[in-house]
Scaffold this motif. Structure first.
Motif, PDB file in Angstrom:
ATOM      1  N   LYS B 330       0.857  -1.198   0.000  1.00 30.37           N
ATOM      2  CA  LYS B 330       0.000   0.000   0.000  1.00 30.37           C
ATOM      3  C   LYS B 330       0.894   1.250   0.000  1.00 30.37           C
ATOM      4  O   LYS B 330       1.974   1.257   0.574  1.00 30.37           O
ATOM      5  N   LEU B 353       4.191  -1.109   4.104  1.00 32.26           N
ATOM      6  CA  LEU B 353       3.724  -0.103   3.152  1.00 32.26           C
ATOM      7  C   LEU B 353       4.910   0.513   2.431  1.00 32.26           C
ATOM      8  O   LEU B 353       6.065   0.387   2.842  1.00 32.26           O
ATOM      9  N   ASP B 410      -2.544   5.619  -1.057  1.00 29.83           N
ATOM     10  CA  ASP B 410      -3.667   4.868  -0.485  1.00 29.83           C
ATOM     11  C   ASP B 410      -4.020   5.374   0.901  1.00 29.83           C
ATOM     12  O   ASP B 410      -5.116   5.146   1.393  1.00 29.83           O
TER      13      ASP B 410
END
Ligand code: SF4
Lengths: 446, 490
Positions: B330, B353, B410
Motif C-alpha cells: 500500500k 507499506l 492509499d
C-alpha cells in the motif's frame, strides 16, 4: 482598547476578525502578520476553517528581515501568487502586530491590484489596537468602503424599500452565528422583507455585499458590537437603523423584536403586508407555547432536582438575552451576571438599563469584567440554596464541577461542545436552549 | 557562541544554532547526504500560508507543569489558542495518574496601543504580582511576543526583579513568532528557561530514575523501565516545579521525540552531567532493538535488554507478519514534524507499506547533542531505503494538496492538526495519531498496524466527502509541479 491583565480569554485580538472574512462565501483573508497569528485564531475558535481560513489563508509570516526592512515586497508576491493558486471572489488583507508596528503601507500596495481590477480590501487589525469584537466592525466597514462602494452606480441608495441589511451575531465569536443568522433571515422574510444576511451559507456572497446600498434601512441585533457598521452606513448612505439591544431568545423577546421592527418599518415607509406579518408572529408564538405547555409539567413537577438559579458569563447580548429568557420562560432565576466582552464604557449604562427591565421585582447584579479568571473567583465565593446553573465557555467546566453546578457551554472557546448550525435566537432558539439545559440536567442522572 | 549557554537569557533559534531549514525538495537520502556535509541552504517561497508560532510550543511545555502559572506578555491574540492545553491537561491526566487535574492558569498582560508607545514593563510587573496573588503558583513563566519584542520591553530585568521580590522562580521565555520559521524553536526556548532557572545541580544521583522528555502521551515507559528496576521522570507535562528541579539527578535522559527534546537532552548532559541516550526513539523493529540495547548499556544491564528483546519479539513478530500481509505494497504519504515524521516513515515501512513521499515541517541537520548517531532520518533511510518526494515544508498546505493530487497515495499519515483534511477531501483515508507513544516499540507496531488497516478499509466517509467538498485551489495550480513557488524556480 486594552486594560488590565486577562485570565481565561473569551475573545481574541483584532486579527481574529479574519473569521468575518472566512464567513463570507468565497472570500479570502490574506494575513500580513507574524507566522503564528493565524494559528492562534484558528486555535481559539477551533473547527473554523471555512472556505479559505486556517492553514489555507496566505500569510507573509513576518521574520526578522520583514521587521527590519518592512514586508511590502513579500506581500506583493504573495498576493500576486494567491490569484494563481486560490479561487476567490474577494480578498481582504489583514495586518497583525508586526506589520502594525513596522508601519507598512498596505493600502498603496492594494491600489496596484485594484488598478488591474482586483476586488481587494485592506484593514488594520493589529492586535494591540483592538479586540475582535471591535475589529469585526472595522472589517465590514472596510469592505463597504473599498468594495461595495465601487458598485454604487448599479445599486442606487435605498432603492429597494422592502430590503434590509442585517447585522447581528459575529461569525465564530458567536458560536451560534450560523443558526442565528438563518433564523433572523427566515423570520424577516416571513414578515415580507428581503434580507441581506451577508455571512454564512444563507448569504448570496459578494453580490449581496454589492447590493448593501439598496436597502431601505439596517437592522442591528446587538448591544454594542457592530454598531459602528450601522452608524457608518447611516453616514454614507443615509440608511437609518433599527437596533434591538440583545439576542431575542424565546417568545417574549422575539415577539418584541419583530413587533418593534415592524413599527420601525412602517415609520420608514416599508411596503409590507402588516396584517399578514402580525399573523405570522401570532402563529409562531402559538406553536412555541404549545411546546412550553408540554414542558411546564416537567418544569413544575420534576422531583429529582432542576436548576433554580443561573450565573451567565458571556458577551452582553447573550447575558441580557438569556437572563430575560430564563427568568420568564423557564423559571430559572438569574443571579449575578458577568459580561466579559470588554464592553466600551459608553454602552454600559444602556446595557444595565436593559437588564434592569427584566422584572419590576428583581435587581440582577451585573459586572463588566473581561478578566474571566477574576469572575470565576467571585462566583466561587457566592453561595445560594438550591441547584445552580452556569452558562459560559469551556473554561467554566471545572468551576461548575467544583461548585456542583449544571453547566452549559455556550460561548467560545468551546473545547467541550460542538456547535454546527444550532441557533439560540428566535422562538426555536429558545426551545433549543431549554433542550440543552434540561438534557444536561437529565444526563446527570445515571 | 556556545550552543548551550545557561548564563544567557535567550537561546538562539534553530536556524542559526542547528542550521535548520524549512524548505527542501528531493529524496530523503539526498537530504541526509547534504546534512552530513555542513550547512544546507533552504530556498525561499514566493507564496506562503499561515504557519505556526513558537509561543504555542513553549507554552505547551510550561502550561502542563502541574503547579506553574503562565503569562503571555502581549496583546490578547498571542495567547488565544492556549486554552487547548488546558483541555489537553485535563483530558490526558488519567493517563499519567493525576487524579485531580487542576485548572491551568493562563494569563495575558493584554497590552494595547499605549504600551506600544510607552513600554509594557510596568504592566508586566503588576501582572506578575497579581498572578502570584491569585494563583500562589510555585513558578511563573513569562512568554514574550512579537509586539513586546519589537517595542523592546526588558522582560529579563522585570522577571528578575519580581523573582527577588516574590521569592519564586519567574522565568522569561523568549519565543516571539517572527524570530524563527522553525516553530519548534519554541520548545528550546521553554526548556532553556527551565534549565537556567528551575533545574538545580544534583546533590545526589539516583540510579533508578530516567528522565523522559516527551509530550502528554500514554505512560508506556513505566512498564518498560520496570524490568530494569528504574522509573521515568517525565519532563515536562504533568511534572511539578519540584520534580523538574531534580531532573539533574537522573541516571540518563531519553527523548520520545528528538525534535522536541534536542535542547534539553543536551543541556542536561552538558550542564548537569546526565547522559543522554542519543539513538533515535524506538520506532520500527530494528530501532527498537537498538534502543533497548542502548538503554541496557547505559544502565549496565545489557542482559536484561537482551531478555526483553527476545521475549517481546517472540510475542509480537508473528502478529506483525499477519498485519504486514494485509498492508503489503500500500502507498503511504506522511506529513508531520521532523522527528515524528521520521518515526512514522520507519513504522509504515516496517508494516510493509511503501512511502511515496513526505512533507516534513522542518529539518535539523544535526541536534544539540552534536552527533550523527541521533539522526533519525538517516536511520530510517539506512533501515528501510530511500524515500522519494521528500519535501521539507513548513505546513504549506498548497504544496501538500498538490502533492496528494499527483501521488494519489492509499493512505495519508499525519501528525499535527489541519493536515488530514486534505487527504479526506481527495478521498484518501487519513490517520492522525496524537499520542506519540502509540506506535513505539514492538507492541506499538501491532497497535498502529491494526489501526491502519481499519482506516484503509473503512473509507466510505472520505469517499463521500470527496464527492461533495469545496476546493479553493485552482485547477491551474493542481496541474503545476509542487515546487513551482520555491525561489530559484519560476
Ligand atoms: S503576533 Fe507574533 S507572537 Fe503573537 S501570535 Fe502572531 S506571530 Fe505569534
Amino acid at each position: 482598547m486594552a486594560g488590565k491583565m486577562i485570565e481565561q480569554e473569551r475573545y481574541t485580538c483584532a486579527i481574529g476578525a479574519l473569521q468575518s472574512v472566512v464567513a463570507i462565501p468565497k472570500a479570502l483573508p490574506i494575513l500580513h502578520s507574524g507566522p503564528g497569528c493565524g494559528m492562534m485564531v484558528r486555535g481559539f475558535f477551533e473547527r473554523s476553517t471555512g472556505y479559505a481560513g486556517g492553514s489555507t489563508s496566505p500569510c507573509t509570516n513576518f521574520s526578522e528581515s520583514e521587521v527590519v526592512f518592512g514586508g511590502i515586497d513579500k506581500l506583493r508576491k504573495i498576493i500576486t501568487n494567491s490569484y494563481k493558486i486560490l479561487n476567490s471572489d474577494l480578498q481582504v488583507i489583514l495586518t497583525g502586530c508586526t506589520a502594525g508596528i513596522v508601519g507598512d503601507d498596505i493600502d498603496s500596495l492594494a491600489n496596484e491590484f485594484r488598478e488591474i481590477g482586483r476586488p481587494i480590501v485592506t484593514v488594520e487589525t493589529a492586535g494591540f489596537k483592538n479586540n475582535n469584537f471591535v475589529a469585526h466592525g472595522d472589517v465590514v466597514n472596510a469592505i463597504i468602503d473599498q468594495y461595495t462602494n465601487k458598485f454604487i452606480d448599479e445599486n442606487p441608495v435605498r432603492s429597494e424599500k422592502r430590503t434590509v441589511n442585517l447585522f447581528a451575531s459575529i461569525p465564530y465569536q458567536d458560536q451560534f452565528w450560523k443558526g442565528n443568522l438563518r433564523t433572523y433571515k427566515h423570520l424577516l422574510e416571513q414578515l415580507g422583507f428581503k434580507v441581506h444576511i451577508l455571512f454564512g451559507p444563507e448569504s448570496a456572497g459578494v453580490t449581496e455585499w454589492q447590493q448593501i446600498p439598496r436597502a431601505n434601512f439596517n437592522v442591528l441585533v446587538s448591544p454594542w458590537y457592530g454598531q459602528s457598521i450601522v452608524e457608518h452606513l447611516k453616514n454614507i448612505y443615509g440608511q437609518p437603523f433599527f437596533k434591538f439591544p440583545h439576542i431575542p431568545i424565546g417568545a417574549n423577546e422575539t415577539e418584541k423584536f419583530l413587533y418593534t421592527l415592524l413599527s420601525f418599518a412602517e415609520e420608514n415607509d416599508t411596503p409590507l403586508d402588516y396584517k399578514k406579518a402580525k399573523l405570522f408572529i401570532k402563529h409562531e408564538s402559538a406553536a412555541y407555547y404549545e411546546e412550553l405547555d408540554n414542558l411546564a409539567t416537567f418544569l413544575l413537577e420534576f422531583r429529582y432536582g432542576l436548576p433554580n438559579y443561573v450565573h451567565i458569563i458571556h458577551d452582553a447580548g447573550y447575558v441580557v438575552g438569556l437572563a430575560k429568557f430564563l427568568l420568564h420562560e423557564t423559571g430559572i432565576v438569574p443571579k449575578e451576571q458577568f459580561i466579559v466582552d470588554n464592553t466600551p464604557e459608553k454602552f454600559q449604562q444602556d446595557i444595565r438599563t436593559d437588564l434592569k427591565g427584566i422584572s419590576t421585582k428583581k435587581n440582577v447584579p451585573l459586572l463588566f469584567e473581561p478578566d474571566a479568571g477574576k469572575v470565576q473567583n467571585i462566583i466561587r465565593d457566592i453561595t445560594y440554596d438550591g441547584r445552580g446553573l452556569l452558562i459560559g465557555s469551556g473554561w467554566d467546566k471545572e468551576l461548575s464541577k467544583e461548585k456542583h453546578f449544571d453547566f452549559l457551554s455556550a460561548s467560545v472557546p468551546s473545547p467541550y461542545r460542538l456547535v454546527l448550525c444550532t441557533g439560540y435566537a428566535g422562538f426555536h432558539g429558545g426551545l433549543r436552549v431549554m433542550e440543552d439545559i434540561f438534557n444536561t440536567v437529565l444526563a446527570s442522572y445515571r | 557562541m556556545k550552543k548551550i549557554d545557561l548564563t544567557m537569557p535567550e537561546v538562539e533559534v534553530r536556524e542559526t544554532r542547528l542550521g535548520s531549514i524549512t524548505s527542501f525538495q528531493g529524496s530523503a537520502g539526498e537530504l541526509v547526504k547534504c546534512s552530513g556535509h555542513g550547512r544546507i541552504q533552504g530556498k525561499k517561497r514566493t507564496f506562503s500560508q499561515c504557519i505556526d508560532c513558537s509561543i504555542s510550543k513553549a507554552a505547551c511545555m510550561v502550561t502542563l507543569i502541574q503547579d506553574a502559572a503562565v503569562i503571555c506578555h502581549g496583546p490578547v491574540g498571542c495567547a488565544s489558542c492556549l486554552h487547548e492545553f488546558a483541555f489537553t491537561y485535563r483530558v490526558n491526566a488519567p493517563l499519567r495518574n493525576v487524579a485531580h487535574p487542576t485548572q491551568r492558569r493562563i494569563f495575558s498582560t493584554n497590552i494595547g496601543e499605549e504600551e506600544t508607545v510607552y513600554g509594557g514593563g510596568d504592566k508586566l510587573a503588576e501582572t506578575i504580582r497579581d498572578v502570584y496573588k491569585r494563583t500562589q503558583a510555585k513558578a511563573i513563566f513569562v512568554l514574550s511576543t512579537c509586539a513586546a519584542a519589537i517595542i523592546g520591553d526588558d522582560i529579563e530585568s522585570v522577571t528578575n526583579e519580581l523573582e527577588s521580590e516574590l521569592g519564586i522562580p519567574i522565568i522569561a521565555i523568549f519565543c516571539e513568532g517572527f524570530r524563527s520559521k522553525v516553530w519548534t524553536s519554541g520548545f528550546d526556548a521553554g526548556y532553556h528557561g527551565i534549565a537556567r532557572k528551575l533545574i538545580k545541580p544534583a546533590k545526589t544521583h539516583k540510579q533508578d530514575v530516567i528522565n523522559v522528555i516527551n509530550f502528554w502521551g500514554s505512560d508506556v515507559f513505566t512498564q518498560w523501565f520496570a524490568a530494569f528496576g528504574v522509573k521515568p521522570n517525565y519532563i515536562t507535562p504533568y511534572s511539578t516545579v519540584e520534580s523538574l528541579s531534580h531532573s539533574s539527578e537522573a541516571a540518563a535522559t531519553i527523548q520520545a521525540c528528538p525534535t522536541l527534546g534536542s535542547y534539553l537532552g543536551a543541556a542536561l548532559e552538558q550542564e548537569f552531567g546526565v547522559p543522554e541516550i542519543k539513538t533515535p526513539p524506538p520506532y520500527g523493529v530494528l530501532q527498537t532493538d537498538r534502543w533497548f540495547r542502548e538503554l541496557g548499556r547505559i544502565l549496565g544491564k545489557s542482559e536484561i535488554a537482551e531478555q526483553i528483546i527476545a521475549e517481546k519479539k517472540a510475542t509480537y513478530l508473528p502478529q506483525l507478519e499477519k498485519i504486514r500481509a494485509r498492508l503489503e505494497g500500500k502507498l503511504a504519504y506522511v506529513t508531520a514534524g521532523a522527528a515524528h515524521g521520521h518515526a512514522l516513515l520507519s513504522v509504515l515501512r516496517e508494516l510493509g507499506l511503501k512511502a511515496v513521499g513526505a512533507a516534513i515541517f522542518h529539518h535539523d541537520p544535526i541536534y544539540d547533542s552534536n552527533t550523527q548517531k541521533a539522526d533519525a532520518l538517516a536511520q530510517t533511510v539506512r533501515d528501510y531505503g530511500d524515500i522519494p518526494n521528500y519535501n521539507v515544508c513548513d505546513k504549506q498546505e498548497f504544496e501538500l494538496v498538490n502533492m496528494l493530487h499527483h501521488l494519489q497515495p492509499d493512505v495519508l499519515l499525519a501528525r499535527h492538526g489541519g493536515m488530514t483534511l486534505w487527504g479526506a477531501k481527495f478521498g484518501i483515508p487519513s490517520l492522525l495519531i496524537g499520542d506519540e507513544h502509540f506506535s513505539m516499540g514492538y507492541e506499538g507496531l501491532i497497535r498502529y498496524g491494526k489501526r491502519l488497516i481499519e482506516v484503509i478499509e473503512n473509507d466510505e466517509f472520505v469517499k463521500n466527502l470527496a464527492k461533495h467538498t469545496a476546493n479553493p485551489y485552482t485547477n491551474w495550480w493542481l496541474e503545476q509541479e509542487p515546487y513551482t513557488f520555491l525561489k530559484g524556480k519560476k
